[in-house]
Enzyme design. Structure first.
Site, short mmCIF file in Angstrom:
data_model
loop_
_atom_site.label_atom_id
_atom_site.label_comp_id
_atom_site.label_asym_id
_atom_site.label_seq_id
_atom_site.Cartn_x
_atom_site.Cartn_y
_atom_site.Cartn_z
CG HIS A 159 4.45 -2.38 7.51
ND1 HIS A 159 4.03 -3.70 7.49
CD2 HIS A 159 3.96 -1.82 6.37
CE1 HIS A 159 3.33 -3.93 6.40
NE2 HIS A 159 3.27 -2.81 5.70
CB SER B 53 2.27 -4.51 2.88
OG SER B 53 1.38 -3.80 3.70
CD GLN B 54 -3.56 -2.62 -0.83
OE1 GLN B 54 -4.20 -1.94 -0.03
NE2 GLN B 54 -3.25 -2.17 -2.03
CG ASP C 45 4.27 -4.68 10.75
OD1 ASP C 45 4.87 -5.19 9.79
OD2 ASP C 45 3.34 -3.85 10.60
CG LEU D 94 -1.86 1.17 1.42
CD1 LEU D 94 -2.94 1.17 0.35
CD2 LEU D 94 -2.50 1.13 2.81
#
Length: 298
Positions: free
Chosen positions: A279, A107-108, A224, A41
């Site tokens: 993250h 991630s996404q 994260d 993202l």
């Protein structure tokens, strides 16, 4: 008249020509499968340059493809639209790689890749590495949430997400409020479908497609700061009282709706947990790469 003589090349000359011949015929001398990387993202390929260098450093000659689609703000577009877009690019790479590919998704992007594996029959993905992805959903107050929905806290986001307009924003497609499950099941058009929380006619086929992978690697950690709960990267999530239920206690695991339980029973789910990693640092941390990814990308 003299009989024409065939000139034979020396063994040394032939050896020198061999790499060129192999290159022209498309044979990979090192044997490493191509690695396809999908970003997360609000970022894009430039954030993944270091990860690409790590792969080519330890596995020289590896073909690494970082897909440049839905970068930065465009990553907020609906998840199914992104799945279709990434799918077209990845499909062409798979067709050029008959021996299979590896899929590394951040991630996404990890959710985009899992959906893609579910809806794609006859894919040839060998290893799927999910790098700090909210596989079981997202529910938490983070900087990302404040940036996307500045007026909302986690307890009120469901008002924005659980309607047909909210489902046009990517983060809403995997927002899983444990206190409003009925609305999640009614309105969510992405996570509820790929997890099998809401039955659909394609579930059996999607499960078979997903189970074509040989290995699932789940990477995440307690520091994260974005994936909430962080255990979602390992398919864990909150119950209605916000108690954490680990992967094997999730309904989608117990019912084996999309093949996770079967994959686990095969011994093909690897959990890799690291503390001290924020993250946005997962894909640039060489220790994480060495311990969690390197051995699977052969």
């Amino acid at each position: 008249m003299k009989t024409p003589q065939t000139r034979r090349g020396s063994p040394v000359s032939l050896l020198l020509l061999l790499p060129l011949l192999l290159l022209l015929t498309g044979v990979h001398i090192d044997g490493y499968k191509p690695v396809i990387i999908v970003h997360g993202l609000l970022d894009g390929p430039k954030e993944l340059k270091l990860l690409t260098k790590y792969i080519t450093k330890v596995h020289p000659g590896t073909e690494v493809k970082v897909i440049s689609l839905y970068n930065n703000m465009a990553s907020l577009k609906p998840m199914w639209r992104q799945v279709q877009g990434f799918g077209k690019s990845i499909e062409s790479i798979m067709q050029e790689s008959p021996d299979g590919v590896h899929l590394l998704c951040f991630s996404q992007g990890g959710l985009i890749c899992r959906a893609l594996l579910s809806i794609t029959p006859h894919h040839n993905v060998h290893t799927f590495i999910s790098l700090s992805a909210p596989q079981a959903g997202q529910y938490g107050d983070t900087d990302y949430l404040k940036w996307v929905f500045p007026e909302c806290m986690k307890k009120t986001v469901f008002h924005v997400c659980y309607n047909r307009f909210g489902q046009k924003v990517s983060i809403c497609d995997y927002w899983r409020d444990p206190h409003h499950r009925s609305q999640y099941l009614q309105y969510n058009t992405f996570l509820a479908m790929i997890n099998g929380d809401r039955p659909n006619k394609d579930m059996k086929a999607w499960r078979e497609n997903f189970l074509r992978i040989k290995k699932l690697v789940l990477i995440g950690g307690p520091d994260d700061g974005v994936i909430t709960p962080w255990q979602s990267s390992q398919f864990g999530f909150f119950d209605s009282n916000e108690n954490l239920l680990e992967m094997r206690n999730q309904e989608f695991y117990k019912n084996d709706t999309f093949g996770l339980k079967m994959l686990d029973a095969r011994g093909d789910v690897s959990h890799c947990v690291h503390s001290g990693v924020k993250h946005i640092k997962w894909h640039s941390n060489f220790t994480v790469f060495q311990s969690c990814m390197e051995k699977w990308l052969t």
